[in-house]
Design an enzyme around this catalytic site. Sequence first.
Site: not given
Length: 352
Positions: A170-171, A174, A185, A194, A267, A272
Amino acid sequence: MTTQKHGIFCGIVPPHVLDHLAQSEDPRHHEPARRTLEHDGSLRTRRRITAARTTVGSPAGALSDKPQRTIFDAGHVETLPGTKVHSEADKPSKDATVNRAHAGLGATFDLYLKVYGRHSIDGAGLPLNATVHYGQSYDNAFWDGEQMVFGDGDGDLFLDFTLPVDVIGHELTHGVTQHTANLEYYGQSGALNESISDVFGSLIKQYALGQTTDQADWLIGAGLLGPDVTGQALRSMKAPGTAYDDDKLGKDPQPATMDQFVRTNRDNGGVHINSGIPNHAFYLLATALGGHAWERAGNIWYATLTGGQLSSDADFAAFARLTAATAKTLYGEGDAVQAVLKAWSQVGVPAS
């Protein structure tokens, strides 16, 4: 030509979870959460919401089909990258966290290269660096625009952040988005950012395990939550809003359809939270097509992300329309296009 990039900051644990924990009366829970929030907030103030678009030029030599991984140890302080403890050619470490980070970087490299022909995160063979044992009881993992960073968790609510390979995938994804469509974002484009990371994080896990769509759990972060937490994971693509319901973490707030879309200023506009909607659309598409999700369903998402037509401020509907057009280009007028249209319709997003 390559321009200077300023990556977004995105931790795998959503701010609303940490906010909830920060209000706890139990110092075992509120102290790590408050430290993590303070740290994450300081990183956000140093980074722009959007990254500068990067055009990767042709490398001078042939690209390697092997990853170039280096693992550093922060020694429980918040200084990067830390002490170098493992290189690509080294034998397995005595530190299981180092080995998991190394393996997760490799699993991500493998999916992107072997399935989509992409050489590392930037498409040009970017070395993959990671720092482990970051901070004191740090309850997060993140891609900082240049490398991966893993906390050890507090050992109670969150365990070691190298445990779930989909968190690593996932990270790192990005970074792929940063080097391609560069989705802003905030709001729906941020939720797409996301969601794309969740999609490919899940695909990286499924590819590593050789799972078909019906064998996959479609969870993000399974194995990360402590044994006393009432929950399975951080998010569920199969059933958004059901990943956890815990007196300490709160309840999973993700919607599955546009009927439950959450409007908030927190957020970055709920990136998210509302990512559950495109997450669910991908799950519906992948399970409708069957087989291995990284094949047709994943190929449609990857080609849409990297094809050059996706604007940085795209909303759900714009992304949905492009996925339908991409499916037609890749597979003609057939079941793939119809499955894409149906999946988006089921979550309340127009795709035609």
